[in-house]
Scaffold this motif. Structure first.
Motif, PDB file in Angstrom:
ATOM      1  N   TRP A 155       0.872  -1.186   0.000  1.00 51.35           N
ATOM      2  CA  TRP A 155       0.000   0.000   0.000  1.00 51.35           C
ATOM      3  C   TRP A 155       0.907   1.235   0.000  1.00 51.35           C
ATOM      4  O   TRP A 155       1.894   1.293   0.740  1.00 51.35           O
ATOM      5  N   ASP A 156       0.529   2.235  -0.826  1.00 55.94           N
ATOM      6  CA  ASP A 156       1.373   3.429  -0.952  1.00 55.94           C
ATOM      7  C   ASP A 156       0.917   4.579  -0.053  1.00 55.94           C
ATOM      8  O   ASP A 156       1.398   5.705  -0.182  1.00 55.94           O
ATOM      9  N   PHE A 157       0.020   4.310   0.865  1.00 55.44           N
ATOM     10  CA  PHE A 157      -0.485   5.297   1.825  1.00 55.44           C
ATOM     11  C   PHE A 157      -1.405   6.348   1.191  1.00 55.44           C
ATOM     12  O   PHE A 157      -2.056   7.109   1.908  1.00 55.44           O
ATOM     13  N   GLU A 158      -1.446   6.435  -0.138  1.00 52.44           N
ATOM     14  CA  GLU A 158      -2.224   7.476  -0.801  1.00 52.44           C
ATOM     15  C   GLU A 158      -3.443   6.894  -1.519  1.00 52.44           C
ATOM     16  O   GLU A 158      -4.539   7.435  -1.433  1.00 52.44           O
ATOM     17  N   SER A 159      -3.236   5.801  -2.212  1.00 47.23           N
ATOM     18  CA  SER A 159      -4.348   5.167  -2.926  1.00 47.23           C
ATOM     19  C   SER A 159      -5.257   4.452  -1.940  1.00 47.23           C
ATOM     20  O   SER A 159      -4.827   4.040  -0.853  1.00 47.23           O
ATOM     21  N   GLU A 160      -6.514   4.281  -2.308  1.00 42.91           N
ATOM     22  CA  GLU A 160      -7.425   3.524  -1.451  1.00 42.91           C
ATOM     23  C   GLU A 160      -7.324   2.027  -1.704  1.00 42.91           C
ATOM     24  O   GLU A 160      -7.897   1.228  -0.966  1.00 42.91           O
ATOM     25  N   PHE A 161      -6.593   1.640  -2.761  1.00 40.03           N
ATOM     26  CA  PHE A 161      -6.504   0.240  -3.140  1.00 40.03           C
ATOM     27  C   PHE A 161      -5.221  -0.406  -2.613  1.00 40.03           C
ATOM     28  O   PHE A 161      -4.200   0.253  -2.456  1.00 40.03           O
ATOM     29  N   LEU A 162      -5.317  -1.707  -2.387  1.00 38.45           N
ATOM     30  CA  LEU A 162      -4.173  -2.514  -1.970  1.00 38.45           C
ATOM     31  C   LEU A 162      -3.718  -3.385  -3.137  1.00 38.45           C
ATOM     32  O   LEU A 162      -4.543  -3.907  -3.890  1.00 38.45           O
ATOM     33  N   GLU A 163      -2.407  -3.537  -3.281  1.00 37.95           N
ATOM     34  CA  GLU A 163      -1.861  -4.542  -4.184  1.00 37.95           C
ATOM     35  C   GLU A 163      -1.546  -5.773  -3.335  1.00 37.95           C
ATOM     36  O   GLU A 163      -0.907  -5.666  -2.286  1.00 37.95           O
ATOM     37  N   CYS A 164      -2.006  -6.931  -3.782  1.00 40.56           N
ATOM     38  CA  CYS A 164      -1.809  -8.110  -2.936  1.00 40.56           C
ATOM     39  C   CYS A 164      -1.702  -9.367  -3.779  1.00 40.56           C
ATOM     40  O   CYS A 164      -2.063  -9.382  -4.964  1.00 40.56           O
ATOM     41  N   SER A 165      -1.206 -10.414  -3.158  1.00 43.47           N
ATOM     42  CA  SER A 165      -1.103 -11.708  -3.823  1.00 43.47           C
ATOM     43  C   SER A 165      -2.489 -12.307  -3.975  1.00 43.47           C
ATOM     44  O   SER A 165      -3.416 -11.984  -3.234  1.00 43.47           O
ATOM     45  N   SER A 166      -2.606 -13.188  -4.959  1.00 41.13           N
ATOM     46  CA  SER A 166      -3.921 -13.785  -5.224  1.00 41.13           C
ATOM     47  C   SER A 166      -4.416 -14.602  -4.039  1.00 41.13           C
ATOM     48  O   SER A 166      -5.629 -14.708  -3.802  1.00 41.13           O
ATOM     49  N   ASP A 167      -3.480 -15.181  -3.273  1.00 35.31           N
ATOM     50  CA  ASP A 167      -3.892 -15.995  -2.126  1.00 35.31           C
ATOM     51  C   ASP A 167      -4.586 -15.173  -1.049  1.00 35.31           C
ATOM     52  O   ASP A 167      -5.336 -15.707  -0.246  1.00 35.31           O
ATOM     53  N   MET A 168      -4.313 -13.876  -1.047  1.00 31.70           N
ATOM     54  CA  MET A 168      -4.938 -13.032  -0.026  1.00 31.70           C
ATOM     55  C   MET A 168      -6.445 -12.937  -0.251  1.00 31.70           C
ATOM     56  O   MET A 168      -7.213 -12.837   0.701  1.00 31.70           O
ATOM     57  N   PHE A 169      -6.873 -12.971  -1.511  1.00 31.67           N
ATOM     58  CA  PHE A 169      -8.305 -12.960  -1.797  1.00 31.67           C
ATOM     59  C   PHE A 169      -8.961 -14.220  -1.229  1.00 31.67           C
ATOM     60  O   PHE A 169     -10.048 -14.165  -0.663  1.00 31.67           O
ATOM     61  N   ASP A 170      -8.257 -15.349  -1.397  1.00 34.78           N
ATOM     62  CA  ASP A 170      -8.786 -16.596  -0.845  1.00 34.78           C
ATOM     63  C   ASP A 170      -8.854 -16.532   0.679  1.00 34.78           C
ATOM     64  O   ASP A 170      -9.817 -16.995   1.288  1.00 34.78           O
ATOM     65  N   MET A 171      -7.812 -15.940   1.298  1.00 27.64           N
ATOM     66  CA  MET A 171      -7.783 -15.851   2.751  1.00 27.64           C
ATOM     67  C   MET A 171      -8.956 -15.023   3.285  1.00 27.64           C
ATOM     68  O   MET A 171      -9.608 -15.405   4.261  1.00 27.64           O
ATOM     69  N   LEU A 172      -9.235 -13.896   2.615  1.00 25.89           N
ATOM     70  CA  LEU A 172     -10.303 -13.014   3.078  1.00 25.89           C
ATOM     71  C   LEU A 172     -11.675 -13.462   2.592  1.00 25.89           C
ATOM     72  O   LEU A 172     -12.691 -12.985   3.102  1.00 25.89           O
ATOM     73  N   GLY A 173     -11.673 -14.343   1.602  1.00 25.71           N
ATOM     74  CA  GLY A 173     -12.961 -14.790   1.077  1.00 25.71           C
ATOM     75  C   GLY A 173     -13.546 -13.850   0.044  1.00 25.71           C
ATOM     76  O   GLY A 173     -14.772 -13.791  -0.133  1.00 25.71           O
ATOM     77  N   PHE A 174     -12.681 -13.080  -0.668  1.00 25.70           N
ATOM     78  CA  PHE A 174     -13.123 -12.150  -1.716  1.00 25.70           C
ATOM     79  C   PHE A 174     -12.909 -12.795  -3.086  1.00 25.70           C
ATOM     80  O   PHE A 174     -11.981 -13.583  -3.275  1.00 25.70           O
ATOM     81  N   PRO A 175     -13.737 -12.444  -4.082  1.00 28.41           N
ATOM     82  CA  PRO A 175     -13.460 -12.891  -5.460  1.00 28.41           C
ATOM     83  C   PRO A 175     -12.199 -12.212  -5.987  1.00 28.41           C
ATOM     84  O   PRO A 175     -11.935 -11.044  -5.697  1.00 28.41           O
ATOM     85  N   LYS A 176     -11.414 -12.946  -6.770  1.00 27.64           N
ATOM     86  CA  LYS A 176     -10.121 -12.432  -7.239  1.00 27.64           C
ATOM     87  C   LYS A 176     -10.257 -11.244  -8.185  1.00 27.64           C
ATOM     88  O   LYS A 176      -9.322 -10.460  -8.344  1.00 27.64           O
ATOM     89  N   GLU A 177     -11.414 -11.102  -8.829  1.00 25.44           N
ATOM     90  CA  GLU A 177     -11.549 -10.028  -9.811  1.00 25.44           C
ATOM     91  C   GLU A 177     -11.857  -8.670  -9.182  1.00 25.44           C
ATOM     92  O   GLU A 177     -11.820  -7.645  -9.860  1.00 25.44           O
ATOM     93  N   MET A 178     -12.140  -8.618  -7.900  1.00 27.43           N
ATOM     94  CA  MET A 178     -12.495  -7.332  -7.296  1.00 27.43           C
ATOM     95  C   MET A 178     -11.239  -6.536  -6.946  1.00 27.43           C
ATOM     96  O   MET A 178     -10.141  -7.082  -6.809  1.00 27.43           O
ATOM     97  N   ASN A 179     -11.403  -5.247  -6.829  1.00 24.95           N
ATOM     98  CA  ASN A 179     -10.321  -4.369  -6.373  1.00 24.95           C
ATOM     99  C   ASN A 179     -10.401  -4.266  -4.849  1.00 24.95           C
ATOM    100  O   ASN A 179     -11.402  -3.786  -4.312  1.00 24.95           O
ATOM    101  N   LEU A 180      -9.342  -4.704  -4.187  1.00 27.04           N
ATOM    102  CA  LEU A 180      -9.347  -4.736  -2.725  1.00 27.04           C
ATOM    103  C   LEU A 180      -8.926  -3.385  -2.175  1.00 27.04           C
ATOM    104  O   LEU A 180      -7.856  -2.863  -2.494  1.00 27.04           O
ATOM    105  N   THR A 181      -9.788  -2.791  -1.333  1.00 23.51           N
ATOM    106  CA  THR A 181      -9.489  -1.506  -0.718  1.00 23.51           C
ATOM    107  C   THR A 181      -9.143  -1.706   0.759  1.00 23.51           C
ATOM    108  O   THR A 181      -9.436  -2.753   1.347  1.00 23.51           O
ATOM    109  N   VAL A 182      -8.518  -0.672   1.316  1.00 25.19           N
ATOM    110  CA  VAL A 182      -8.180  -0.718   2.739  1.00 25.19           C
ATOM    111  C   VAL A 182      -9.451  -0.847   3.569  1.00 25.19           C
ATOM    112  O   VAL A 182      -9.518  -1.626   4.535  1.00 25.19           O
ATOM    113  N   ARG A 183     -10.485  -0.116   3.188  1.00 23.28           N
ATOM    114  CA  ARG A 183     -11.741  -0.122   3.939  1.00 23.28           C
ATOM    115  C   ARG A 183     -12.390  -1.518   3.911  1.00 23.28           C
ATOM    116  O   ARG A 183     -12.841  -2.018   4.946  1.00 23.28           O
ATOM    117  N   SER A 184     -12.449  -2.141   2.717  1.00 20.23           N
ATOM    118  CA  SER A 184     -13.089  -3.459   2.621  1.00 20.23           C
ATOM    119  C   SER A 184     -12.280  -4.517   3.381  1.00 20.23           C
ATOM    120  O   SER A 184     -12.854  -5.456   3.939  1.00 20.23           O
TER     121      SER A 184
END
Length: 698
Positions: A155-184
């Motif tokens: 995270w660059d502290f400025e954008s609302e989005f996170l860059e993450c590994s694909s496994d993180m979507f599985d860990m959180l239970g999110f679909p891989k195609e979504m844009n993961l934000t700090v808030r979500s």
């Protein structure tokens, strides 16, 4: 042996043999292996056989052109890893785009510049090998992270989005195609842990401080993961960035929880065990001291639980403990007093050991509150337990101690609660008692007496005294009753009234009773031999002795070793002991009779006095209790009772012995009533062996 360097394979695909020859000559090297194909179809065959590192593919060929061949090659095993370079005379942009869409790595235009051709091919091979190594390392890293349950994010502290590994979507239970934000991502954090993570993130943003914390994640399916998050903050290309890793530590946490459970909880009842209870009690003491309040400690013990274990087995006993724990839990959970607690109310109940439970009650303002809960607990055990088609009746005894009045530390409070519980047992069980100093003094004296009793048996401090039994008509001595005495080293000669109850409760009565039986039989056998008279010896049996499975064998062994004739031994049993369990009593009595010994009912008239057992039990003698003899001269009712007992005995052909005869008037009345034998101070006190020997000689 030198390592063999593997050659890189080059596949040249062109329908022109001259072009193939020139390419081969240009690339001939000890480091390269050249393979040729004259068509797209042949290229597919050669590719499958040799799996080249680079393919030089002519675009314009009869039959299958280069674009179609390239697409077919990419679909083959190792097709993705191979560098495919399109060799074309076409310079139209659309053709070049078509080449890349077909899967080409690069392209070279004709006519070929031979001096540069060799270097161009080698550069593409080197670049492709670097890409393969990067891909391999990436796959290894991904596999290692997967094995370690590790994912990462940036995270660059400025954008609302996170860059993450694909496994993180599985860990959180999110679909891989979504844009993961700090808030979500934060919404997935357990509510109890979210504040902790937000504080850590703020420190990272404003103070550039990395963190290492553990928290829980609630996945979309409702399952909970425990994760460890570590971060690193860096300044790169003019921008601050934070990189974090999430390590799934759920298995470790579950193992820790299991270890904690086995260390702090009782696996049978799921209640806190002694170790956790001690810690809770220490916490309660510290809190009560700080807030200047009092609390209560209850010590609960199941009454006669050992009898259930011995009779029905430990599996039934374990179920009784489980159901008891549940009843105690429900009583405590329903209490308004306990609802004020600042920790889980179930943890206020603990299994200390065996059939002992404890309850902690916080912030007591009135003692009546504790008494109310104690009554509720006792009432909860009034209904029977239904286990394995059996109705079992269990009661509890409760001891209660209060902080700070009854103690200021764990050891004192527990000891005093145990004293109070023991006093409740003394009071007949199925009740509660608050601790008092008098109880403590009583228990200390009792414990002292118990220790002295154990020493008495090993140090030969016991003696047997004998009280003669006289024939009512001839006034000759016909029998003797063996009476136990304890010559205490500091308290002098003690009668059973001072110590027999303690001997019963501790189980020492068994050893003491067996000793008395042997001593009496041996001594009376000696007197019989010296006098030539068949004196009868009466020995009292305690309730504990009478229920022993080996009593029959004990009596048989005693008769054998002492040489005493069985018919001269009379065993005295109380009505209470005989009627405790008639299913076992009747066979035991008949077995004793089969040995030839006599059986007497001691203190007749003070117990159940049921006529049915006189009919069913093989009794020889009824002993009229001293309570009916004391006022037999002046009290007509006592006289009538004594007369009834004598007549009943005569009708059943039983002998009667009157105990406690202290005057000639009492003896005269009893003689007129037809009583067969007398025993009491009027005739003789209980005497030691030496004095009784003199009496028998005269």
């Amino acid at each position: 042996m030198a390592n063999t360097i593997k050659k890189q394979v080059v596949l040249i695909v062109d329908d022109n043999p001259v072009t193939r020859m020139l390419m081969t000559q240009a690339l001939t090297s000890t480091e390269l292996q050249i393979v040729e194909a004259a068509s797209g179809e042949e290229a597919i065959v050669q590719f499958t056989l040799y799996k080249p590192d680079i393919t030089l593919l002519d675009v314009s060929m009869p039959g299958m052109n280069g674009f179609e061949c390239c697409a077919r090659l990419r679909a083959l095993p190792k097709g993705v890893e191979c560098a495919i370079v399109m060799v074309t005379a076409l310079d139209d942009v659309e053709d070049i785009e078509q080449a890349f869409e077909s899967g080409a790595t690069d392209f070279i235009t004709k006519p070929l510049k031979w001096p540069l051709f060799k270097h161009r091919v080698r550069y593409i091979l080197k670049a492709n090998r670097t890409l393969q190594e990067l891909s391999l390392n990436k796959n290894k890293l991904a596999k290692a992270q997967s094995i370690a349950n590790l994912v990462y994010w940036e995270w660059d502290f400025e954008s609302e989005f996170l860059e993450c590994s694909s496994d993180m979507f599985d860990m959180l239970g999110f679909p891989k195609e979504m844009n993961l934000t700090v808030r979500s991502a934060l919404k997935k954090i357990h509510p109890e842990d979210r504040t902790k993570l937000i504080i850590a993130l703020k420190q990272a943003i404003y103070e550039k401080q990395s963190y290492d914390i553990e928290y829980r994640i609630i996945r979309s399916d409702g399952s909970v993961l425990f994760v460890n998050e570590r971060t690193d903050i860096s300044f790169e290309y003019g921008q601050w960035r934070i990189v974090g890793t999430l390590h799934d530590i759920t298995s470790r946490k579950q193992s820790e929880q299991e270890i904690t459970y086995y260390a702090y909880y009782d696996t049978l009842t799921d209640l806190p065990n002694r170790r956790l209870f001690i810690e809770q009690l220490e916490t309660a003491i510290a809190s009560a001291k700080r807030h200047q309040v009092q609390f209560a400690l209850m010590f609960l013990d199941l009454d006669r639980f050992k009898y259930i274990n011995d009779t029905y087995g430990h599996h039934i006993g374990d179920e009784v403990l489980c159901q008891s724990a549940q009843r105690i839990r429900e009583c405590v959970r329903d209490s308004d007093l306990v609802a004020k607690a600042n920790y889980d109310t179930d943890n206020r109940v603990a299994r200390l050991a065996g059939d002992e439970f404890t309850v902690l009650l916080d912030d007591i303002s009135r003692v009546e509150q504790v008494a109310e809960i104690a009554n509720r607990l006792i009432g909860a055990f009034s209904s029977p337990f239904f286990i394995s088609e059996k109705h079992l009746h269990i009661s509890i005894s409760v001891g209660i101690t209060l902080y700070p009045n009854d103690g200021h530390n764990v050891e004192t409070l527990l000891q005093h609660a145990d004293v109070a519980m023991y006093h409740a047992k003394e009071k007949g069980r199925n009740n509660y008692q608050f601790f008092s100093e008098s109880m403590d003094n009583y228990l200390k004296l009792r414990l002292e007496m118990e220790n002295d009793l154990r020493a008495a048996l090993s140090d030969d401090q016991f003696e047997v005294y004998y009280q003669p039994q006289y024939d009512a008509e001839s006034m000759a001595i016909v029998g003797l009753e063996a009476l136990l005495r304890w010559r205490h080293p500091t308290k002098g000669l003690l009668t059973p009234g001072y110590f027999i109850e303690i001997a019963e409760s501790t189980g020492l009565i068994l050893s003491i009773g067996n000793w008395v039986l042997m001593q009496a039989c041996c001594q009376v056998r000696q007197w019989q031999q010296e006098s030539g008279c068949a004196y009868r010896i009466a020995v009292n049996l305690s309730a504990s002795q009478f229920t022993q499975s080996y009593l029959l064998e004990t009596v048989r062994k005693t008769l054998k070793e002492s040489g005493l004739l069985p018919e001269t031994l009379e065993l005295e049993i109380t009505e209470t002991a005989m009627l405790k369990d008639t299913a076992e009593t009747i066979p035991l009595l008949f077995s004793l009779k089969k040995l030839g010994v006599r059986l007497a009912i001691d203190d007749f008239g003070t117990g159940y006095s049921s006529l049915s057992y006189l009919k069913n039990f093989p009794i020889d003698t009824l002993k009229i209790d001293r309570t009916f003899v004391e006022e037999i001269v002046t009290n007509s009712k006592d006289c009538a009772i004594a007369q009834t007992i004598v007549q009943l005995a005569d009708n059943l052909q039983l002998c009667t012995i009157a105990e406690g005869v202290e005057t000639s008037e009492q003896a005269d009345v009893l003689r007129k009533l037809g009583c067969a034998e007398f025993q009491g101070f009027y005739f003789s006190h209980p005497l030691p062996v030496s004095q009784l020997s003199l009496l028998l000689k005269h």
